[in-house]
Structures are given as structure tokens and as C-alpha cells.
Design a protein around this motif. Sequence first.
Motif, PDB file in Angstrom:
ATOM      1  N   PRO A  70       0.833  -1.216   0.000  1.00 55.66           N
ATOM      2  CA  PRO A  70       0.000   0.000   0.000  1.00 55.66           C
ATOM      3  C   PRO A  70       0.866   1.264   0.000  1.00 55.66           C
ATOM      4  O   PRO A  70       1.953   1.299   0.583  1.00 55.66           O
ATOM      5  CB  PRO A  70      -0.798  -0.111   1.302  1.00 55.66           C
ATOM      6  N   GLU A  71       0.359   2.305  -0.654  1.00 55.30           N
ATOM      7  CA  GLU A  71       1.132   3.535  -0.799  1.00 55.30           C
ATOM      8  C   GLU A  71       1.446   4.181   0.543  1.00 55.30           C
ATOM      9  O   GLU A  71       2.557   4.682   0.757  1.00 55.30           O
ATOM     10  CB  GLU A  71       0.367   4.519  -1.689  1.00 55.30           C
ATOM     11  N   LEU A  72       0.488   4.148   1.476  1.00 52.79           N
ATOM     12  CA  LEU A  72       0.728   4.721   2.794  1.00 52.79           C
ATOM     13  C   LEU A  72       1.846   3.972   3.515  1.00 52.79           C
ATOM     14  O   LEU A  72       2.723   4.595   4.132  1.00 52.79           O
ATOM     15  CB  LEU A  72      -0.558   4.693   3.630  1.00 52.79           C
ATOM     16  N   ALA A  73       1.852   2.651   3.418  1.00 53.23           N
ATOM     17  CA  ALA A  73       2.907   1.856   4.056  1.00 53.23           C
ATOM     18  C   ALA A  73       4.254   2.144   3.407  1.00 53.23           C
ATOM     19  O   ALA A  73       5.270   2.278   4.103  1.00 53.23           O
ATOM     20  CB  ALA A  73       2.576   0.370   3.965  1.00 53.23           C
ATOM     21  N   TYR A  74       4.256   2.257   2.086  1.00 51.01           N
ATOM     22  CA  TYR A  74       5.499   2.540   1.381  1.00 51.01           C
ATOM     23  C   TYR A  74       6.056   3.907   1.791  1.00 51.01           C
ATOM     24  O   TYR A  74       7.249   4.053   2.061  1.00 51.01           O
ATOM     25  CB  TYR A  74       5.296   2.479  -0.130  1.00 51.01           C
ATOM     26  N   ASN A  75       5.182   4.916   1.844  1.00 49.02           N
ATOM     27  CA  ASN A  75       5.626   6.260   2.239  1.00 49.02           C
ATOM     28  C   ASN A  75       6.150   6.277   3.683  1.00 49.02           C
ATOM     29  O   ASN A  75       7.127   6.955   3.982  1.00 49.02           O
ATOM     30  CB  ASN A  75       4.489   7.266   2.071  1.00 49.02           C
ATOM     31  N   THR A  76       5.500   5.523   4.561  1.00 50.14           N
ATOM     32  CA  THR A  76       5.959   5.428   5.951  1.00 50.14           C
ATOM     33  C   THR A  76       7.328   4.772   6.019  1.00 50.14           C
ATOM     34  O   THR A  76       8.205   5.215   6.780  1.00 50.14           O
ATOM     35  CB  THR A  76       4.944   4.631   6.791  1.00 50.14           C
ATOM     36  N   ILE A  77       7.530   3.743   5.224  1.00 51.87           N
ATOM     37  CA  ILE A  77       8.827   3.056   5.186  1.00 51.87           C
ATOM     38  C   ILE A  77       9.912   4.005   4.689  1.00 51.87           C
ATOM     39  O   ILE A  77      11.008   4.075   5.262  1.00 51.87           O
ATOM     40  CB  ILE A  77       8.741   1.791   4.296  1.00 51.87           C
ATOM     41  N   VAL A  78       9.610   4.758   3.648  1.00 52.31           N
ATOM     42  CA  VAL A  78      10.597   5.691   3.091  1.00 52.31           C
ATOM     43  C   VAL A  78      10.946   6.776   4.110  1.00 52.31           C
ATOM     44  O   VAL A  78      12.123   7.105   4.304  1.00 52.31           O
ATOM     45  CB  VAL A  78      10.068   6.314   1.775  1.00 52.31           C
ATOM     46  N   ILE A  79       9.940   7.316   4.782  1.00 56.76           N
ATOM     47  CA  ILE A  79      10.194   8.364   5.782  1.00 56.76           C
ATOM     48  C   ILE A  79      11.018   7.805   6.940  1.00 56.76           C
ATOM     49  O   ILE A  79      11.987   8.438   7.385  1.00 56.76           O
ATOM     50  CB  ILE A  79       8.861   8.970   6.276  1.00 56.76           C
ATOM     51  N   ALA A  80      10.650   6.626   7.438  1.00 56.27           N
ATOM     52  CA  ALA A  80      11.396   6.022   8.548  1.00 56.27           C
ATOM     53  C   ALA A  80      12.841   5.736   8.138  1.00 56.27           C
ATOM     54  O   ALA A  80      13.780   5.983   8.907  1.00 56.27           O
ATOM     55  CB  ALA A  80      10.705   4.744   9.009  1.00 56.27           C
TER      56      ALA A  80
END
Length: 149
Positions: A70-80
Amino acid sequence: WYANIEEDISTDADNFRAYDKNESNDSEYWLPGSKELATFFALPVVNVAQASLVILSSFLVALGTLQNIPELAYNTIVIADDLIGGVFFLDFLFRWYSNGFKREYLFNPFSILDAIFILPVLLKGMPALAAMLPGALSTSSGLVNLRLL
């Protein structure tokens, strides 16, 4: 009871020489706070925390390569992962500072590994630097391969 008393035969000159000798050991820490930083980085808990961040970052990079995430999970992973990279960038700068910005520190094997780890952070923050690298390293897949190395 006079036999048990040791006579102090040291002179002020001896004390000054001892003081100067101790000061010369600290001469490598000529920047303000560099000795305290070096002492902090020598703590075992710091090494354990860094190893934990490396493992977490590797896990996040591996998760980010999954298909259909999911895009939200991907964005969270990138930010972390970017935050972890920022922590390691600051760690690298503070360690270099605590070593007096010596050139020899940059050629230490652990410093080279740190530089490889923070390279993606630098490339994201400085696109001009990314343009100077070969295309295989400046793409996102090249950076993932570099990080997993």
C-alpha cells in the motif's frame, strides 16, 4: 612511628611535568566537546543502538522492495528509512568532529561503511551530487543495492 611516614620529595616542577604529560594525552581532543563525544561513542549501548538501527533499516529497505505494498505503508517506510539515514549522517559528522576532523578518520574501514550507508541520504538531499555519479548508482534501485550490500 617516624619510620612509617613517607617523606614527600616531589617538587612543584615534578607536579607541573605530570600535569603537562596528562594534558598532552588530551591534545587530540582540541575541539570543544570532542572528548565528551568520543567518550559517548565508546559506550556499548551506543554500538547496540546503532546495530539495531542498521537491522531496522535493512528490514525497511527489504520491505520497500515488495510488490503491491500500500502507498501509505510505502511512504511510511521511506520516511522512517530517511530518518534513520539522517541519524547516521549526524552520527558520522559527530564522530568525525570528535576525531578533530582528521583526514585519517575518513579512510577508516568503518567510516567508509558509514559513508556508503549515508550516501543515499546525501543523494536525496543534493541532486547535483547524484548527477555526478554513474547512472547505476544514482537510480533508486542502485541505492537499494548499495544499502543492502
